[in-house]
Every structure is written in C-alpha cells, then in structure tokens.
Design an enzyme around this catalytic site. Structure first.
Site, mmCIF file in Angstrom:
data_model
loop_
_atom_site.group_PDB
_atom_site.id
_atom_site.type_symbol
_atom_site.label_atom_id
_atom_site.label_comp_id
_atom_site.label_asym_id
_atom_site.label_seq_id
_atom_site.Cartn_x
_atom_site.Cartn_y
_atom_site.Cartn_z
ATOM 1 N N HIS A 1 68.526 21.134 87.963
ATOM 2 C CA HIS A 1 67.707 21.564 86.919
ATOM 3 C C HIS A 1 68.111 23.060 86.581
ATOM 4 O O HIS A 1 68.935 23.723 87.160
ATOM 5 C CB HIS A 1 66.317 21.696 87.415
ATOM 6 N N CYS B 1 64.539 24.314 81.488
ATOM 7 C CA CYS B 1 64.543 23.053 82.026
ATOM 8 C C CYS B 1 64.927 21.889 81.325
ATOM 9 O O CYS B 1 65.729 21.144 81.526
ATOM 10 C CB CYS B 1 63.459 22.843 83.154
ATOM 11 N N HIS C 1 57.817 21.592 84.511
ATOM 12 C CA HIS C 1 59.225 21.737 84.956
ATOM 13 C C HIS C 1 59.966 20.189 85.179
ATOM 14 O O HIS C 1 59.183 19.272 85.390
ATOM 15 C CB HIS C 1 59.400 22.469 86.234
#
Length: 155
Positions: free
Chosen positions: A115, A52, A103
C-alpha cells in the site's frame, strides 16, 4: 564495516519486500514491486507519487482492470472476502480516519499487503501489525478465478 552492514541491510530489505521467490516471480509480484519505494502523494497515480487508491489502481491497470481512484469506490466492487480466506490480489480496506473506509492495499499472501502509506510511500506491511489489525474493515475480491490464475502464474 559500516558499509558492509549497510549493504547487508539493503539486501535484506530488498528481498523481504518481494512477493514470491526470485525463481518464480509472478505477474502480480512484478506489478506490486514496480511501485515499491515511490513516495506518498495526495491524489498521486504514478511512480512519482501515489496515494493508496492511486497505487492499487496502478497495480490493477497493468492487468487491464480499471479501479476508481478512491478507496471507498474500490470497496464497492467485487465480492466480500473473510480475512481468513484472503488470497493474493484481494483488496484490503481500513478505516484510518474515523469516517469509514479511507485506506486500501493489495493483499499478496502470508499476511502481507502492499500500500501507499501517508508517511512512507509504497511499502509492504503485515495485516497483523497492531495499527492495521485495529483499523481493518473488510476485503474484496475483484479478480475472477481466471484472472487470479493469470496473475499468479510463473513468468
């Protein structure tokens, strides 16, 4: 007939993943779309595979903005932004492992963010989806107003 539906589905998915319209692609939409479909790879920083934070760093590097390769480190940058004040280019952060920010994605407008998902690679999702709404933590604005305007100008 199956082939027709396959082509139609592919076209619909292709169109749904792009930011903006075909007539007004922005530098930001080009940057986020450049990685779409790349697989997930732990510690990955290239189109051969992203994690990510590797993906968000890849996107922002296209604008000469260096981000650390860790979501927690990226969350320490910029100015906090309330969810209802998000604008394209803001970073959105999630607590997916129960230990703090784990994340990150790039918000692109209309409730969507790009993402690198562990199980899917680089994709676009809605912040309102149950999973992401549940684990959302915060957002940060790292772009100045001038940088934002440059990223959002039509090419």
């Amino acid at each position: 007939m199956k082939k027709f539906f396959g082509i139609a589905l592919s076209l619909a998915l292709f169109c749904s993943v792009h930011v903006g319209s075909a007539f007004a692609e922005t530098p930001l939409s080009q940057a986020v779309n450049d990685g779409v479909g790349a697989p997930y790879k732990y510690s990955g920083t290239t189109k051969n595979g992203f994690d990510c934070s590797g993906y968000t760093a890849f996107v922002f590097a296209k604008f000469d903005i260096n981000l650390p390769h860790q979501s927690k480190g990226q969350a320490e940058l910029g100015t906090k932004v309330e969810k209802d004040e998000l604008r394209p280019g803001d970073l959105v952060f999630f607590k997916t492992d129960g230990v703090g920010i784990s994340h990150v994605g790039v918000y692109v407008g209309d409730g969507k963010f790009y993402h690198s998902a562990t199980n899917k690679g680089v994709v676009v999702n809605m912040l309102s989806e149950n999973y992401y709404a549940k684990y959302y933590v915060t957002a940060k604005r790292i772009l100045s107003d001038d940088q934002y305007e440059a990223m959002m100008s039509d090419n």
